[in-house]
Enzyme design. Structure first.
Site, PDB file in Angstrom:
ATOM      1  CB  VAL A 172      -0.931   0.001   1.230  1.00  0.00           C
ATOM      2  CG1 VAL A 172      -1.814   1.239   1.245  1.00  0.00           C
ATOM      3  CG2 VAL A 172      -1.781  -1.263   1.255  1.00  0.00           C
ATOM      4  CD  GLU A 173       2.872   3.861   3.765  1.00  0.00           C
ATOM      5  OE1 GLU A 173       3.333   4.728   3.003  1.00  0.00           O
ATOM      6  OE2 GLU A 173       2.197   4.136   4.760  1.00  0.00           O
ATOM      7  CB  SER A 174       6.749   1.911  -1.244  1.00  0.00           C
ATOM      8  OG  SER A 174       6.990   0.605  -0.724  1.00  0.00           O
TER       9      SER A 174
ATOM     10  CE1 TYR B  27      -1.089   3.590   4.126  1.00  0.00           C
ATOM     11  CE2 TYR B  27      -1.792   2.962   6.333  1.00  0.00           C
ATOM     12  CZ  TYR B  27      -0.805   3.083   5.377  1.00  0.00           C
ATOM     13  OH  TYR B  27       0.471   2.705   5.686  1.00  0.00           O
TER      14      TYR B  27
END
Length: 535
Positions: A132-134, A238
């Protein structure tokens, strides 16, 4: 007399029968007792009771060979219903290649991440958070200057011990950043009293914002779980996105996804280096390509490991033995190459450091300089890379060149920073966002732009003059006057850059002297509609 004798015989026979019956029962009881006590079973025809011995088998715990299965089969975080995940799952269904690429990219790092997450007692789904982040890309950089797998911003990274120097960025270091992220999430979970969804939300938007949302709901008598809080749209999506990723990896066939398997076994080993190493030497000694070294150790910015402290290097397990053996075989070989450089007229430490791709501090330290003053004719010892800059293809300087030379949809503009430039002025001139300039060029919002630095900009569309195409072929210029009103912060350089003209021309057109411009002042600009760079 005969009758009495007959009755006596009958009584005697009954007594014998009774005694025999009792004897048989005693004998049977004896066999039963012996059978229960004996650990052996016999096959004798006289055995009256057969005993069956059952072997108790203790089932071994199942350990999945695929690491994705290992994670999702132990997932514990849930949404109230699938409705909360629908939009995210639907997006992945419409982009089936996306998760395939990410799961393939995670291959070298996933086992290491899972080990750190599991060791700290966090839910195993946390190992999916870099998706999800990167997108599990360690060189990922956001407009908010967040970097690495876990997208640490500089301030939070520093708080959790991630160093940032000319040679090294700990936010991109896979092992160091994973340890920091695990520690940060553990602290957030403690702050939110064991509620992991709130902790994960706070990881995205900051603990203060989540705490304010909780206080607001308490005042209004509303529930304070994640699903009822008023949070920024990015954070509201998120947590569900993480849960959706977990669901998709757990049931890929259900959602038409292809997940690249990852072996549930270690693929990397670490070794601590106490001295600075040229990466080309590490490559030679370990039989690992330089590009792969950068991929496994993305925190490295230049051609060598950091100068200060101990550096933890990651290598494939099969290659680590070669590297260790090479270190044993070459105990006295220099880990860096050095040159003896004679200072020339006009040289400075910064000029020499830039020439040899090193730092002023390193030159000063090696040469035991008390200050930065040097004079022509002096000799300095300067570290140099073993190979040319192109060999270190994933170093920060080479990645910057690649960004400048890259091609993608849209019109590419290379802007060279001039005196008076700012991100705001450049964004306005080219009609792009400041956030995109930061993201495209991996620069920090808080740091001033360096004169001469080249920035790559991508414009989604350009104004075209199709009706004037024939005119341009004839070399005809078409000018028009533009009346421009000076705004606060304007100067002649920024206005000239905006319209693609020179400062001298603006002065000539408006009869200006060297007095500063005043807000509200009107200027006449002659703009060529064919060749103008005006945006």
């Amino acid at each position: 007399m005969a009758g009495k004798k007959w009755r006596a015989n009958i009584a005697k026979m009954f007594r014998r029968a009774f005694i025999l019956r009792i004897a048989k029962q005693l004998l049977l009881l004896t066999f039963l007792l012996l059978g229960a006590c004996s650990p052996q079973t016999g096959n004798s025809t006289n055995q009256l009771v057969k005993t069956e011995v059952k072997k108790v088998v203790v089932a071994k715990p199942v350990v999945e060979e695929d690491l994705w299965r290992y994670i999702t089969n132990r997932s514990t975080l849930k949404a109230p219903s699938q409705k909360q995940l629908y939009w995210h799952i639907d997006w992945f269904k419409k982009h089936p290649d996306y998760l395939t690429r990410i799961t393939k990219r995670a291959n070298p790092y996933l086992y290491l991440v899972v080990q750190e997450v599991e060791k700290a007692g966090l839910p195993l789904e946390i190992a999916l958070l870099p998706i999800v982040e990167s997108a599990y890309y360690p060189f990922s950089y956001s407009h908010g200057t967040a970097s690495g797998l876990w997208q640490f911003i500089p301030s939070t990274g520093k708080l959790y011990g991630l160093k940032d120097s000319w040679w090294y960025d700990g936010r991109r270091d896979v092992l160091a950043s994973t340890k920091a992220a695990v520690k940060y999430l553990k602290n957030l979970n403690k702050l939110f009293k064991g509620d992991w969804l709130l902790a994960i939300a706070a990881y995205n938007s900051g603990p203060g914002r989540v705490q304010r949302a909780i206080r607001d709901n308490k005042k209004q008598g509303k529930p304070t779980d994640f699903w009822h809080l008023k949070l920024p749209n990015e954070t509201k999506g998120y947590v569900p996105r993480l849960l959706a990723v977990t669901e998709l990896i757990k049931h890929p066939e259900k959602y038409s996804q292809t997940i690249t398997p990852v072996k549930n076994s270690p693929v990397l080993e670490s070794i601590q280096l106490s001295t600075q190493f040229d990466l080309a030497l590490i490559s030679d000694w370990s039989a690992v390509e330089l590009e792969d070294l950068y991929s496994l150790n993305p925190g490295l910015k230049r051609w060598a490991t950091p100068t200060e402290g101990v550096y933890t290097l990651l290598l494939p397990s099969k290659n680590m033995k070669y590297f260790k053996q090479s270190m044993l075989d070459n105990p006295n070989r220099a880990r860096l190459r050095w040159v003896r450089y004679q200072v020339k007229q006009g040289d400075s430490l910064s000029v020499i450091a830039k020439k040899y791709t090193t730092t002023i501090n390193q030159i000063s330290s090696v040469n035991q300089l008390r200050n930065n003053l040097i004079k022509a004719g002096d000799y300095l010892i300067v570290p140099v890379a073993q190979k040319g800059s192109k060999a270190y293809s994933s170093s920060e300087s080479e990645r910057e060149k690649n960004r400048l030379n890259s091609n993608k949809p849209g019109h590419k503009v290379i802007h060279s920073v001039q005196k008076g430039d700012s991100l705001w002025l450049i964004a306005r001139k080219y009609q792009v966002s400041i956030n995109n300039i930061i993201k495209w060029n991996h620069i920090k919002r808080s740091e001033p732009l360096k004169l001469g630095k080249k920035l790559v900009l991508w414009q989604s569309s350009l104004s075209t003059y199709k009706d004037l195409s024939s005119v341009t072929k004839l070399g005809i210029d078409i000018d028009r006057k533009v009346s421009y009103r000076v705004k606060r912060g304007d100067n002649l350089s920024t206005i000239a850059a905006k319209f693609g003209v020179s400062v001298v021309q603006i002065k000539q057109w408006n009869g200006l002297d060297n007095k500063p411009l005043q807000p509200g002042q009107r200027l006449t600009i002659m703009v060529n509609v064919i060749n103008s760079k005006m945006k």
